[in-house]
Design a protein around this motif. Structure first.
Motif, PDB file in Angstrom:
ATOM      1  N   LYS A  75       0.829  -1.206   0.000  1.00  0.00           N
ATOM      2  CA  LYS A  75       0.000   0.000   0.000  1.00  0.00           C
ATOM      3  C   LYS A  75       0.862   1.253   0.000  1.00  0.00           C
ATOM      4  N   LEU A 148     -17.367  -0.092   1.254  1.00  0.00           N
ATOM      5  CA  LEU A 148     -16.202   0.525   0.631  1.00  0.00           C
ATOM      6  C   LEU A 148     -16.088   1.992   1.006  1.00  0.00           C
ATOM      7  N   VAL A 153     -12.762   4.036   0.052  1.00  0.00           N
ATOM      8  CA  VAL A 153     -12.363   3.451  -1.229  1.00  0.00           C
ATOM      9  C   VAL A 153     -13.178   4.085  -2.351  1.00  0.00           C
ATOM     10  N   SER A 156     -12.408  -0.183  -6.897  1.00  0.00           N
ATOM     11  CA  SER A 156     -11.855  -1.467  -6.458  1.00  0.00           C
ATOM     12  C   SER A 156     -11.761  -2.439  -7.623  1.00  0.00           C
ATOM     13  N   HIS A 174      -7.657  -1.702  -3.903  1.00  0.00           N
ATOM     14  CA  HIS A 174      -8.428  -0.516  -3.551  1.00  0.00           C
ATOM     15  C   HIS A 174      -7.708   0.755  -4.001  1.00  0.00           C
ATOM     16  N   HIS A 175      -8.500   1.737  -4.415  1.00  0.00           N
ATOM     17  CA  HIS A 175      -7.959   3.034  -4.826  1.00  0.00           C
ATOM     18  C   HIS A 175      -8.766   4.128  -4.149  1.00  0.00           C
ATOM     19  N   ARG A 176      -8.099   5.197  -3.751  1.00  0.00           N
ATOM     20  CA  ARG A 176      -8.802   6.264  -3.042  1.00  0.00           C
ATOM     21  C   ARG A 176      -9.770   7.025  -3.942  1.00  0.00           C
TER      22      ARG A 176
END
Length: 218
Positions: A75, A148, A153, A156, A174-176
């Motif tokens: 991460k 999520l 998140v 995804s 996961h991506h912000r």
């Protein structure tokens, strides 16, 4: 009944076969060099994150009772770590697990996207709702999206790891912020997931055999 799904080519990303092969082969070669499941898992998440560009990639494994644990994680440095955390069986309910078993890969480009209704809502040929089990573009359940959102998140990607028609675990990306993953890259991830799990199964079986053999002699 033929169901056709179309999606826009939002990127110029294209992975020719040879590039795709070398991409997967390089990852498999690095993964194959490890012999312990823990080390193996860490290499997996590093390779998947390098290929996909997601902010966080986790290897999530289910135990015999259906509970899950994060056994590897890669991460961004400022993100909260989930490595080693355990989750109850209810964390991923059976309907969701069934869908994961039916689809090797599942992408949610934006967790804040508004779902679009089907038209007509009832299939006129059989008077039943359309079965979207194998649909790539179906919306996620509101419960999963809320889950999520609680994890901050924005997008995804989930790669299913299936053994003997049962869900062994997941590679969760996961991506912000929202993140679209092209068809070509999704297929590369699906192929990589299948190759990876062949290695996982071999290592896990070896570890179980060694453990049972040691327990017998002790």
């Amino acid at each position: 009944l033929l169901i056709l799904e179309l999606e826009p080519a939002l990127t110029q990303e294209n992975i020719p076969f040879l590039s795709f092969y070398h991409l997967a082969r390089a990852s498999i070669n690095r993964i194959s060099a490890t012999t312990k499941l823990q080390d193996f898992g860490q290499v997996i998440v590093q390779e998947v994150r390098k290929v996909t560009g997601f902010d966080r990639v986790m290897l999530y494994k289910f135990d015999g009772d259906g509970h899950g644990v994060v056994i590897a994680e890669e991460k961004l440095a400022d993100m909260v770590a989930y490595l080693g955390l355990h989750f109850p069986e209810s964390d991923i309910p059976q309907p969701a697990r069934k869908l994961f078993c039916s689809n090797w890969i599942r992408a949610i480009p934006s967790t804040h996207a508004k779902p679009v209704e089907l038209f007509p809502p009832i299939n006129p040929t059989n008077l039943r709702p359309l079965d979207l089990t194998h649909s790539t573009l179906r919306s996620a359940s509101s419960c999963h999206l809320k889950y999520l959102h609680n994890m901050a998140v924005g997008a995804s990607l989930t790669i299913s790891l299936i053994k003997d028609n049962k869900l062994w675990g997941l590679i969760a990306c996961h991506h912000r912020s929202p993140k679209f993953v092209s068809y070509e890259l999704r297929k590369a991830c699906e192929f990589l997931g299948r190759m990876i799990f062949a290695e996982i199964s071999a290592i896990a079986e070896t570890e179980d055999f060694d453990y049972n053999l040691h327990s017998t002699y002790v």
